[in-house]
Design an enzyme around this catalytic site. Structure first.
Site, short mmCIF file in Angstrom:
data_model
loop_
_atom_site.label_atom_id
_atom_site.label_comp_id
_atom_site.label_asym_id
_atom_site.label_seq_id
_atom_site.Cartn_x
_atom_site.Cartn_y
_atom_site.Cartn_z
N LYS A 8 42.27 38.80 31.86
CA LYS A 8 40.89 39.30 31.69
C LYS A 8 40.82 40.21 30.46
CE LYS A 8 40.28 38.68 36.56
NZ LYS A 8 39.48 38.93 37.73
N HIS A 94 34.80 30.59 35.06
CA HIS A 94 35.18 31.72 35.90
C HIS A 94 33.93 32.42 36.43
CE1 HIS A 94 36.94 35.47 37.26
NE2 HIS A 94 38.12 34.89 37.21
N GLU A 96 33.20 35.39 36.84
CA GLU A 96 32.73 36.56 36.07
C GLU A 96 31.84 36.12 34.91
OE1 GLU A 96 36.57 38.41 35.43
OE2 GLU A 96 36.66 38.96 37.54
N GLU A 163 38.43 29.73 43.62
CA GLU A 163 38.43 31.20 43.67
C GLU A 163 37.18 31.68 44.38
OE1 GLU A 163 40.89 33.14 40.34
OE2 GLU A 163 38.95 32.70 39.48
N GLY A 169 39.58 40.33 43.07
CA GLY A 169 39.72 41.77 42.86
C GLY A 169 39.41 42.64 44.07
N SER A 202 42.78 37.77 44.46
CA SER A 202 43.63 38.78 45.10
C SER A 202 45.03 38.32 45.48
CB SER A 202 42.92 39.37 46.32
OG SER A 202 41.79 40.10 45.92
#
Ligand code: PGA
Length: 241
Positions: A8, A94, A96, A163, A169, A202
């Site tokens: 990241k 992703h 994010e 994911e 996270g 995670s």
């Protein structure tokens, strides 16, 4: 098994020293059949490559611009440029980035052009917590796969990284029974050659003992824990122990 380190927006030139341990590990017998891939920020790709010159650790980027030609796109980097600098992989889709407005359509274009550039693609999919609570996980995954891979015939260079957004996270992971079903469900979407499937969210040195029980899994996409060489190595070792 593939172990993909997603750094990241972390890391600087000092981080290169932390790679020595991993390089040593990659040359030892302990790595067994594990394949390591680092996806650092763009700024570190060249330095990582130099560092990995004499070992089998591979390199990837965390995203790319959708265009396959050079052009006036201030601040962006496309898949041709990544290939040119020596990257072999790129993470696309992703959560994010989806959260910031990256659509399935854009993801589809990025994947097509990354294939043209001869990159391997780590295509991320996953549901949010509210989608999960509404029982929509399979629906969301189907949609993301259908639209993200629209009109892509040859899928041999595509890895699918499942994911769950709520797991990234947070320290939370799905139940292994659920994961088994989801991985099976994703594989069921492909008739002929099955893509490789990774789990991400995670992954750490403790839960790897459970996560490694997932059947038919080809590896892990590891964020936070991958920035610590000892933890990253431990995850690989525990996968095979
Ligand atoms: P995490 O990140 O391991 O820190 O949860 C995974 C990812 O976002 O790819």
């Amino acid at each position: 098994m593939y172990f993909v380190a997603n750094w990241k927006m972390f890391g600087n030139l000092k981080s290169l020293n932390t790679l020595n341990k991993v390089i040593k590990f990659s040359k030892s017998k302990e790595i067994k059949k594990g394949r390591l891939i680092y996806c650092p920020p763009y700024t570190l790709i060249s330095s990582f490559l130099k560092k990995f010159e004499n070992c089998l650790i591979d390199l990837g980027a965390q995203n790319c611009h959708e265009s396959d030609v050079y052009g006036s796109h201030t601040g962006f980097i496309n898949s041709r440029m990544l290939k040119n600098v020596g990257a072999n992989y790129v993470i696309i889709g992703h959560s994010e980035n989806r959260r910031k407005g990256e659509t399935d359509k854009l993801i589809n274009i990025k994947i097509k052009n990354a294939i043209k550039a001869k990159l391997k693609i780590i295509f991320c999919i996953g549901e949010t917590i509210s989608e999960k609570n509404k029982g929509k996980t399979k629906l969301i995954l189907s949609k993301q796969i259908k639209l993200g891979l629209k009109k892509i015939k040859i899928k041999s260079n595509i890895f699918i990284a499942y994911e769950p957004v709520w797991s990234i996270g947070t320290g939370k992971i799905p139940k292994i029974r659920e994961l088994d079903q989801i991985i099976k469900f994703i594989k069921g979407k492909f008739k002929d050659k099955l893509p490789k499937i990774l789990y991400g969210g995670s992954v750490n040195t403790q839960n790897i003992n459970d996560l490694k029980q997932i059947s038919n899994l080809d590896g892990f996409l590891i964020g936070g824990a991958s920035q610590n060489a000892k933890k990253f190595i431990d995850i690989v070792k525990k996968t095979y122990s």
